[in-house]
Design a protein around this motif. Structure first.
Motif, PDB file in Angstrom:
ATOM      1  N   VAL A 136       0.836  -1.201   0.000  1.00 44.11           N
ATOM      2  CA  VAL A 136       0.000   0.000   0.000  1.00 44.11           C
ATOM      3  C   VAL A 136       0.875   1.257   0.000  1.00 44.11           C
ATOM      4  N   ALA A 137       1.890   1.274   0.842  1.00 43.10           N
ATOM      5  CA  ALA A 137       2.773   2.437   0.933  1.00 43.10           C
ATOM      6  C   ALA A 137       3.501   2.692  -0.376  1.00 43.10           C
ATOM      7  N   ASP A 138       3.719   1.643  -1.153  1.00 38.81           N
ATOM      8  CA  ASP A 138       4.482   1.761  -2.394  1.00 38.81           C
ATOM      9  C   ASP A 138       3.640   2.229  -3.569  1.00 38.81           C
ATOM     10  N   VAL A 139       2.349   1.879  -3.605  1.00 39.06           N
ATOM     11  CA  VAL A 139       1.587   2.114  -4.833  1.00 39.06           C
ATOM     12  C   VAL A 139       0.356   2.996  -4.677  1.00 39.06           C
ATOM     13  N   CYS A 140      -0.152   3.207  -3.471  1.00 43.59           N
ATOM     14  CA  CYS A 140      -1.481   3.818  -3.324  1.00 43.59           C
ATOM     15  C   CYS A 140      -1.427   5.310  -3.028  1.00 43.59           C
ATOM     16  N   ASP A 141      -2.493   6.003  -3.441  1.00 45.41           N
ATOM     17  CA  ASP A 141      -2.678   7.422  -3.128  1.00 45.41           C
ATOM     18  C   ASP A 141      -3.599   7.604  -1.918  1.00 45.41           C
ATOM     19  N   ARG A 142      -4.646   6.798  -1.861  1.00 50.40           N
ATOM     20  CA  ARG A 142      -5.580   6.810  -0.734  1.00 50.40           C
ATOM     21  C   ARG A 142      -5.830   5.387  -0.278  1.00 50.40           C
ATOM     22  N   VAL A 143      -6.349   5.261   0.940  1.00 52.81           N
ATOM     23  CA  VAL A 143      -6.553   3.935   1.523  1.00 52.81           C
ATOM     24  C   VAL A 143      -7.913   3.862   2.201  1.00 52.81           C
ATOM     25  N   LEU A 144      -8.622   2.749   1.943  1.00 52.34           N
ATOM     26  CA  LEU A 144      -9.798   2.387   2.728  1.00 52.34           C
ATOM     27  C   LEU A 144      -9.414   1.223   3.619  1.00 52.34           C
ATOM     28  N   VAL A 145      -9.706   1.319   4.905  1.00 52.99           N
ATOM     29  CA  VAL A 145      -9.501   0.221   5.844  1.00 52.99           C
ATOM     30  C   VAL A 145     -10.859  -0.416   6.105  1.00 52.99           C
ATOM     31  N   MET A 146     -10.984  -1.722   5.829  1.00 51.07           N
ATOM     32  CA  MET A 146     -12.253  -2.417   6.026  1.00 51.07           C
ATOM     33  C   MET A 146     -12.160  -3.406   7.171  1.00 51.07           C
ATOM     34  N   TYR A 147     -13.250  -3.491   7.918  1.00 51.68           N
ATOM     35  CA  TYR A 147     -13.348  -4.459   9.011  1.00 51.68           C
ATOM     36  C   TYR A 147     -14.795  -4.928   9.102  1.00 51.68           C
ATOM     37  N   ALA A 148     -15.002  -6.237   9.107  1.00 51.41           N
ATOM     38  CA  ALA A 148     -16.329  -6.827   9.277  1.00 51.41           C
ATOM     39  C   ALA A 148     -17.353  -6.244   8.312  1.00 51.41           C
ATOM     40  N   GLY A 149     -16.933  -6.056   7.049  1.00 49.49           N
ATOM     41  CA  GLY A 149     -17.850  -5.621   6.013  1.00 49.49           C
ATOM     42  C   GLY A 149     -18.083  -4.132   5.918  1.00 49.49           C
ATOM     43  N   GLN A 150     -17.419  -3.339   6.757  1.00 48.45           N
ATOM     44  CA  GLN A 150     -17.607  -1.893   6.742  1.00 48.45           C
ATOM     45  C   GLN A 150     -16.275  -1.179   6.522  1.00 48.45           C
ATOM     46  N   ILE A 151     -16.349   0.016   5.958  1.00 50.48           N
ATOM     47  CA  ILE A 151     -15.183   0.897   5.965  1.00 50.48           C
ATOM     48  C   ILE A 151     -15.075   1.495   7.360  1.00 50.48           C
ATOM     49  N   VAL A 152     -13.939   1.303   8.029  1.00 49.57           N
ATOM     50  CA  VAL A 152     -13.750   1.892   9.352  1.00 49.57           C
ATOM     51  C   VAL A 152     -12.829   3.101   9.307  1.00 49.57           C
ATOM     52  N   GLU A 153     -12.089   3.259   8.200  1.00 46.64           N
ATOM     53  CA  GLU A 153     -11.264   4.454   8.038  1.00 46.64           C
ATOM     54  C   GLU A 153     -10.994   4.673   6.559  1.00 46.64           C
ATOM     55  N   SER A 154     -10.991   5.937   6.159  1.00 50.72           N
ATOM     56  CA  SER A 154     -10.681   6.328   4.792  1.00 50.72           C
ATOM     57  C   SER A 154      -9.816   7.571   4.856  1.00 50.72           C
ATOM     58  N   ALA A 155      -8.641   7.516   4.209  1.00 45.82           N
ATOM     59  CA  ALA A 155      -7.708   8.631   4.347  1.00 45.82           C
ATOM     60  C   ALA A 155      -6.687   8.637   3.223  1.00 45.82           C
ATOM     61  N   PRO A 156      -6.096   9.806   2.921  1.00 43.64           N
ATOM     62  CA  PRO A 156      -4.919   9.823   2.063  1.00 43.64           C
ATOM     63  C   PRO A 156      -3.812   8.980   2.686  1.00 43.64           C
ATOM     64  N   LEU A 157      -2.945   8.439   1.844  1.00 45.82           N
ATOM     65  CA  LEU A 157      -1.925   7.497   2.309  1.00 45.82           C
ATOM     66  C   LEU A 157      -1.116   8.036   3.478  1.00 45.82           C
ATOM     67  N   ASP A 158      -0.537   9.218   3.330  1.00 47.13           N
ATOM     68  CA  ASP A 158       0.336   9.745   4.378  1.00 47.13           C
ATOM     69  C   ASP A 158      -0.418   9.986   5.670  1.00 47.13           C
ATOM     70  N   ASP A 159      -1.663  10.477   5.565  1.00 42.64           N
ATOM     71  CA  ASP A 159      -2.455  10.722   6.776  1.00 42.64           C
ATOM     72  C   ASP A 159      -2.704   9.434   7.540  1.00 42.64           C
ATOM     73  N   LEU A 160      -3.029   8.365   6.812  1.00 43.65           N
ATOM     74  CA  LEU A 160      -3.305   7.102   7.485  1.00 43.65           C
ATOM     75  C   LEU A 160      -2.063   6.582   8.206  1.00 43.65           C
ATOM     76  N   PHE A 161      -0.926   6.618   7.538  1.00 41.07           N
ATOM     77  CA  PHE A 161       0.287   6.066   8.123  1.00 41.07           C
ATOM     78  C   PHE A 161       0.808   6.927   9.281  1.00 41.07           C
ATOM     79  N   GLU A 162       0.621   8.225   9.206  1.00 37.98           N
ATOM     80  CA  GLU A 162       1.153   9.106  10.243  1.00 37.98           C
ATOM     81  C   GLU A 162       0.153   9.370  11.366  1.00 37.98           C
ATOM     82  N   HIS A 163      -1.143   9.434  11.019  1.00 41.37           N
ATOM     83  CA  HIS A 163      -2.147   9.798  12.025  1.00 41.37           C
ATOM     84  C   HIS A 163      -3.398   8.932  11.877  1.00 41.37           C
ATOM     85  N   PRO A 164      -3.312   7.626  12.141  1.00 42.75           N
ATOM     86  CA  PRO A 164      -4.521   6.791  12.061  1.00 42.75           C
ATOM     87  C   PRO A 164      -5.584   7.286  13.036  1.00 42.75           C
ATOM     88  N   ALA A 165      -6.851   7.149  12.640  1.00 40.00           N
ATOM     89  CA  ALA A 165      -7.948   7.646  13.473  1.00 40.00           C
ATOM     90  C   ALA A 165      -8.846   6.536  13.984  1.00 40.00           C
TER      91      ALA A 165
END
Length: 347
Positions: free
Chosen positions: A236-265
């Protein structure tokens, strides 16, 4: 909750409709089990802009592949039910298409690179015929024209001696070469959207790096939108611009790549990041998230992650799942406690 989080239109922000090649809003997928219908994808919303790479990450069973198979119209119709408020590729409303019309969209507009090419390629046909068939079906090329194009595609994706390899069968190719053939099939009609479902999982790290670089090159050439499904945050860090994190069928976080890696919510995203091997300390002990994801049809009340969450409080354990909210305009989370938590990223 903070006022900013309550008043930002999450779906509109995640879709960015005026810019997107692909738009998905409130996607729900149900599967038929021995106990009846069970929801495996629940209210998923996202958009992908032209030339953008969107990563979808999460543990096995989180709904990543099912989401994208549903978007591509590849879920078995008798065992699944798919509905969405919006499901669109450019001007094509996928919710309104018949099965035959969807066949016309797959290839020119949306294509998929599957996880295991040995089971996705037909062992009874040569790799060249499998590429050429796509070109004859969607572009009406003759056998001679489709063969020439297929050979050119094999050459472009790095298959050596493509004219000879055109007439060989999948078992005669290595894993990395089979994956290149799958990429050639997906690219045959220059689709607007490519879905890559863990395309490097079974490959060694050297071949994996080659395949990832190839995909990036082809994306730059054709301006495609790419959805990259993976459990590997290093990829993900190598190829993606944005990231969706999924858990149990739902999106639990959506963020630009750097924001997710530096400041997960969301605590689940924090747990995934903590489980990554550290390049600056290769001998550091790997972290893990305790427990197991919930079973299909047996989702807990409240936040679906709360049985595994170190930050869970009583309010997290009751009621409906928390909504997806926006602490900042481009960063959404499904955590009730996000205003008061400071989670650790990779920096």
């Amino acid at each position: 909750m903070t006022g900013a989080a309550e008043h930002v239109p999450v779906g509109q922000t995640l879709l960015r409709a005026q810019e997107n090649t692909l738009e998905v809003e409130d996607l729900v997928v149900e599967v038929l089990t021995e106990h009846g219908w069970a929801t495996v994808v629940d209210g998923v919303t996202f958009g992908v802009a032209r030339g953008e790479t969107l990563g979808i990450v999460g543990e096995s069973g989180s709904g990543k592949s099912v989401t994208c198979l549903a978007v591509a119209g590849l879920m078995p119709p008798r065992q699944t039910r798919v509905r969405a408020t919006t499901l669109r590729v450019l001007d094509h409303d996928l919710t309104a298409l018949t099965s035959r019309e969807m066949d016309d969209v797959r290839g020119p507009n949306i294509a998929m690179i599957f996880q295991e090419p040995m089971t996705s390629l037909n062992p009874a046909f040569t790799v060249g015929d499998q590429i050429a068939e796509v070109l004859r079906r969607h572009e009406g090329l003759s056998r001679k024209e489709s063969k020439a194009r297929a050979i050119a595609l094999l050459e472009r994706v790095g298959v050596p001696n493509p004219a000879r390899r055109f007439g060989q069968y999948p078992f005669e190719f290595s894993g990395g070469m089979r994956q290149r053939v799958m990429i050639a099939i997906a690219l045959a009609c220059s689709p607007d959207v490519i879905i890559a479902d863990e395309p490097t999982t079974a490959l060694d790290v050297t071949v994996q790096a080659q395949i990832l670089e190839l995909l990036k090159e082809l994306q730059r050439e054709h301006g495609m939108s790419v959805i990259f499904i993976t459990h590997d945050l290093g990829v993900v860090a190598d190829v993606c611009d944005r990231v969706l994190v999924m858990y149990a069928g739902q999106i639990v976080e959506s963020a630009p790549l750097d924001d997710l890696f530096e400041h997960p919510a969301h605590p689940y995203a924090e747990g995934l990041l903590a489980a990554m091997p550290r390049m600056d300390d290769p001998f550091a002990a790997l972290s893990s998230i305790p427990g197991q994801p919930p079973r299909v049809g047996a989702m807990p009340e409240g936040c679906r992650f709360h049985p595994r969450c170190a930050y869970a409080q009583d309010r997290c354990r009751t009621g409906a799942p928390p909504p997806l909210e926006l602490p900042v305009p481009t960063h959404a989370t499904r955590c009730l406690r996000h205003p008061e938590l400071t989670l650790r990223g990779t920096t």
